[in-house]
Design an enzyme around this catalytic site. Structure first.
Site, short mmCIF file in Angstrom:
data_model
loop_
_atom_site.label_atom_id
_atom_site.label_comp_id
_atom_site.label_asym_id
_atom_site.label_seq_id
_atom_site.Cartn_x
_atom_site.Cartn_y
_atom_site.Cartn_z
N ASN A 1 0.99 -1.00 0.05
CA ASN A 1 -0.05 -0.18 -0.05
C ASN A 1 0.79 1.32 -0.06
O ASN A 1 1.42 1.62 0.99
CB ASN A 1 -0.86 0.18 1.23
N GLU B 1 -8.23 -3.49 -2.67
CA GLU B 1 -8.57 -2.72 -1.36
C GLU B 1 -8.55 -1.04 -1.49
O GLU B 1 -7.40 -0.48 -0.65
CB GLU B 1 -7.81 -3.39 -0.17
N LYS C 1 -1.26 -15.20 -3.31
CA LYS C 1 -1.61 -15.84 -1.77
C LYS C 1 -1.68 -17.12 -1.77
O LYS C 1 -2.32 -17.70 -2.58
CB LYS C 1 -2.46 -14.84 -1.06
N ASP D 1 -7.08 -15.03 3.03
CA ASP D 1 -6.12 -13.98 3.32
C ASP D 1 -5.24 -14.67 4.66
O ASP D 1 -5.23 -14.01 5.43
CB ASP D 1 -6.81 -12.57 3.64
N GLU E 1 0.00 -12.31 11.21
CA GLU E 1 -1.32 -11.46 11.18
C GLU E 1 -2.51 -12.14 11.90
O GLU E 1 -2.94 -11.40 12.73
CB GLU E 1 -1.48 -10.80 9.91
#
Lengths: 676, 676
Positions: free
Chosen positions: B199, B283, B357, B362, B390
């Protein structure tokens, strides 16, 4: 002589002080007789402000450039002080017509200001002068607004832009807007304002030091003109935070002396400083508990420091365990304020006031009145409302709160038997408190229209009017506000009044069935999240399972919270037979199949109110659209946009809550409407 | 000659490059023979780094101050290049003993570096030199780490302190730590690093301009010494964001030229620049969809610009509708990557690689392997793992992920019939991709021990080792890591290895029963929240109601996601009879009373695994404590603290999840354990 410079002049900005040209010819003539001269017999900030406001309004409404002078005119408005008028309190006024003169008499210059605004309210709503005449005294001594503004410009629970007081960690340079805010406040009778967040952060701690006091004093100067005393929220740990002491123990002599010096310092900058607002031992704020002291110890220390100067300590009772384990079903947050404070009755000094939220939880859409009211005969109390719509739609949903506040103020505590309303506690009449009144969290910010949602101006207006006179009906307040804000078109007024009065029930219907509360997203508190607070540390649970929902707060099988009320209310709420539907789940855990007084089951009630609520929210849009050509485009469009957002968002609420309870209960909607 | 300056020297900091003194006398003597001279026949950054690492290690492990020279020694380590060695790939090496000489041969200087680290790994684990001998080539051409670091010093999904690359919106001055990071990376075979968050925010967009390129180039210089190419994440809208163009349309000639110029500019600063990593149309990131173009259009434009310089475009496939309406049960996020990319097979240029991925959602604790692997024979693919934890405990819970990655790499796609494992796709052998490999999100930050949880160093280590050689067993990797990190005590090694191998199953047991996923708090993703993502826009639902739970992704009655797999897997997952228990709720919606292959019902499985999981988390504490005097206090205490936190937090998980499902299903735990 005070000169008013309004910083913006849109109708959105002017709120209810539009001062539109009077169109009714008869009224115009009548008003014009008294509008040519404004005579005031004394020079004082508030008298000057009164005269200036009248002058500006007369010019705008009547096209008359009034002469302001000291001499008594043949015809005109005469502002005069009558110190011995025993029918007036310090802030009361009398308006009386004598020939071509209109006499506004006050015991102090504050009375003149309130009288002037009363006259202008009457003129804006088109009353003949005869109906404006009369004597008025405010019911509540303290009529206060709390700003939860931070010096970085943000506002805790603010939904109308950034702070008008601060930006970028400094005080604003735009004092004109603050003056306009003072005018709005004074026009509805507010006489106290705390200008910083009760959560006092690092930089704000300096507001009581020479670093920021000069700036604070400038703000106080503005408010003083409008009869408003300035208060500051203070950090209980200031002696430590400011680097002077190693302790903030309220029984430590050095600490007591520190606060005495501090009070003296503050009063050198602001001679009529109102006092301190304190959130202590609450949600991680420092307080006397750190030192094994109680709230009386803490507040009395501050009170002692302020007493020589006439200052007050406004000590908040929002104290509870905010680190609760959700697995602990014995602790009940609703009990906390009463459990903490009631035993201390009689231990507080005369210039301490406890500020108590209207309900035992936290400004929910629906909750019962806190049992502390009436329970502390020897302790000054003010009630705290929330004008800013934290849990009530954040000024994106319409929610006119005056009816809620009226319900609370009229609630019978039975403290001295039947007829012991909350309003009699907080106006000081029930126990002859030395100080008491009403406070509320402000809903304004630097949005052009002050309140984000233009119609949320009605809450600001209505709050102020209620503090002055709790006997005013919600309908009369709405009528006053609409008329001043949008003009004399009576059918338009009726439409808006209906929208306002439908709005709280509508919002309640799709968000908070049967008093359940807390079904919102954590932290920001906007939007539906049924379990948002269910497993949290905040003491906020509904205990919904596949069989039923609600919190058992009864004496027999629950937390015993009901026992904190006086007997009549204890019995009323404790029994499932008498407990009203709209608070049922606050007090009782019941199966979804429990039949309400309305005749519906709990689950069907949830479905019905959510479908109906969303439909009604959609209807608000249509209703508003019927006013299209009767409201100026700026305000019409702004309100329309909010109502459309509300209509869409209410469907989210409907669907999430219905889906949650359908999935959990497995019980079908009798009407077979769509549930996901 | 490169001089290594490690910035801190604690055992925590050194990770697996401890270079402790060799205590086994026999080994010490054997090693000492070759440690007196380090001969290298060429000067290059990587050869220098190899020699410097050996010199430092020999000094530390053997107390020998080795002489580094060009000449061939009688006895010593001989680093030499054999360009024509056809048994080696560009990065491969051979280690061979010839009398008192140890020959490390590479086709390039990178081979020497990997050979040197291989030798040191063998010495640290106490191998005789004969066992260290041999030929090694990396299985995967690209072995990459993605830093999700922001220039403000924060790290998206970082759980080990702040960035080691940036602070306060500037590049760090502490280049020593970056060099140590490069050493750690090279020691496990990593050859590519992207140094900024996918990002790409405002300031970071400037990393491809003269404003920040000089700083980027300095970092590239460090990594170059360790055989690591530097990549940058880029903002697809850079031509607009940087103020040069009004569009970023990939088919617009001006945009294409802009990127060509940009590539040329970047390569003037960094001649071996790796290329761009791109998160586009994902996103809320900009991408080709804005202009009605597809991902091939977008990536090919960048590829064309980079091709003349040998640069790559690594284009992420994490593209899905992140504004989904939870009421829409037809859209299935799991389908998204395949639906978007599979139809484009054959349209991508040779230097584009799709980064996919490991699972279709996710990085959940448990999800199936994405069906895209093997489905695009004509398109370069790299798999993306997440080393940073995460959703797997954020380095506060122990979760050794190597077994998970092994499972994924060994997953049989059936793309070319039985025996078509994912690892054969990503190593490029199945379809002879031009570029392919493995990438992963880094788990390091500026905590002294790099990874927050000291034992999470094992994930960093194991990830690198797997990229080099996916055939290594999870146990061997753990043994290597523990031995180098904590020393030669074999019973200690066994204890830690067991803890590591138990940890993923334990974490899964109390957080993600039967493949359900997403039962975490929104945004930060830590801690239990069963409905946290249930009514969100993210496409992440479990559809639990009072009867059952799970997502129907079958062809007949569900979203048809199973049809994206090759037939054998389609059948396997599509049928409730063959679908494995641990993914049951990912593929099927079943009643709580459904009987699993284990013989338990779904609901009883949930209760059992949660009670057991929390118990096992508590046992980890005890097990660790058994090592008290065998681990240095700094690392022992640090790990203990994390394990204690995990044990406590696992009880929260247990109780919230059990309570949720008990309240929802109304079904009692057969063993009558406490559920709230």
């Amino acid at each position: 002589m005070n000169t008013i410079q309004t910083v913006q002049t849109s109708k959105s900005y002017k709120c209810w002080l539009q001062y539109d040209a009077v169109v009714n010819q008869q009224r115009k003539e009548e008003y014009s007789v008294i509008a040519k001269v404004i005579s005031k017999q004394l020079d004082s900030p508030a008298a000057d402000a009164a005269a200036a406001e009248l002058k500006m309004a007369f010019e705008s409404m009547l096209g008359i450039h009034a002469e302001v002078k000291h001499e008594k005119p043949e015809a005109g408005v005469l502002l005069s002080i009558a110190e011995s008028a025993d029918y007036l309190t310090d802030e009361g006024f009398e308006i009386k017509k004598e020939g071509s003169r209109l006499l506004i008499t006050g015991k102090t210059d504050k009375g003149l200001l309130y009288g002037a605004f009363h006259l202008l309210r009457g003129m804006q709503t088109g009353e003949p002068l005869a109906k404006i005449e009369g004597i008025q005294n405010p019911a509540n001594p303290l009529r206060m607004i709390n700003q939860w503004d931070n010096i970085d410009g943000s506002i805790e629970r603010g939904y109308a832009g950034a702070s008008i007081f601060y930006e970028n960690n400094e005080f604003t340079k735009d004092l004109g807007r603050i003056q306009d805010y003072a005018r709005l406040l004074a026009s509805v009778g507010i006489n106290g304002v705390s200008i910083n967040n009760v959560n006092v952060h690092k930089i704000e701690t300096d507001m009581i030091t020479s670093v920021l006091l000069p700036d604070v004093a400038k703000i106080a100067d503005i408010f003083r003109q409008y009869g408003i005393r300035l208060f500051l929220s203070v950090n209980f740990a200031s002696p430590i935070e400011l680097g002077d002491l190693k302790t903030a123990d309220p029984l430590e002599e050095s600490v007591r002396q520190w606060w005495k010096n501090k009070a003296e310092e503050v009063y050198t900058y602001i001679p009529d400083f109102g006092g301190f607002v304190v959130k202590a031992d609450s949600e991680h704020r420092p307080g006397p508990f750190t030192y094994g002291r109680n709230h009386a110890d803490g507040s009395n220390m501050l009170a002692e420091a302020l007493a020589p100067f006439g200052g007050l300590v406004i000590w908040r009772c929002f104290v509870y365990n905010c680190m609760q384990d959700w697995r602990d079903r014995k602790t009940d947050r609703a009990r906390a304020a009463y459990d903490h404070f009631e035993p201390l009755d009689g231990q507080f000094l005369d210039n301490v006031i406890l500020q108590i939220k209207n309900g035992p939880m936290d400004f929910q859409v629906r909750e019962p009145v806190t049992p502390l009211f009436g329970a502390m005969p020897k302790t000054n109390q003010v009630i705290e409302f929330q004008v800013t719509q934290e849990y009530t739609g954040q000024q994106r949903h319409l929610c006119y709160l005056v009816p809620q506040w009226k319900e609370v103020l009229n609630f019978d505590t039975y403290a001295k038997g039947k007829g012991s309303a909350v309003k009699q506690v907080v106006d000081g009449s029930m126990y002859e408190y030395k100080h008491s009144g009403i406070a509320a969290v402000s809903n304004i910010g630097n949005d052009e229209n002050w309140t984000g949602h233009t119609l949320a101006q009605a809450n600001f207006y209505g709050y102020g009017r209620l503090t002055w006179n709790p006997e005013l009906s919600s309908e009369d307040i709405a009528k006053e506000w609409i008329s001043q804000t949008f003009g004399p078109d009576e059918s338009m007024q009726q439409v808006i009044s209906h929208m306002l009065h439908d709005s709280w029930p509508i919002y309640e219907s799709y968000t908070a069935p049967l008093g359940v509360g807390w079904m919102v997203n954590p932290e920001h508190h906007y939007g539906p999240n049924v379990d948002g607070y269910e497993y949290s540390v905040w003491g906020t649970y509904h205990f919904a399972d596949c069989n039923g929902i609600g919190v058992d707060r009864t004496i027999e099988s629950g937390t015993g919270y009901t026992s904190q009320y006086f007997k009549e209310n204890e019995r009323y709420y404790n029994s499932i037979d008498t407990c009203p539907d709209n608070l049922l789940l606050f007090f009782h855990h019941v199966p979804y199949t429990h039949v309400l007084k309305s005749g519906e089951t709990v689950i069907q009630h949830i479905y019905n109110t959510h479908f109906e609520g969303a439909d009604e929210a959609a209807n608000l849009v249509e209703t508003w659209c019927s006013l299209k050509d009767r409201i100026d485009p700026q305000r019409f469009d702004a309100v329309l946009k909010r109502l459309e957002e509300q209509a869409e968002h209410s469907k989210q609420w409907r669907d999430r809550i219905n889906t949650y309870f359908y999935r959990k209960s497995g019980i079908e909607d009798k009407q077979k409407r769509t549930i996901y």
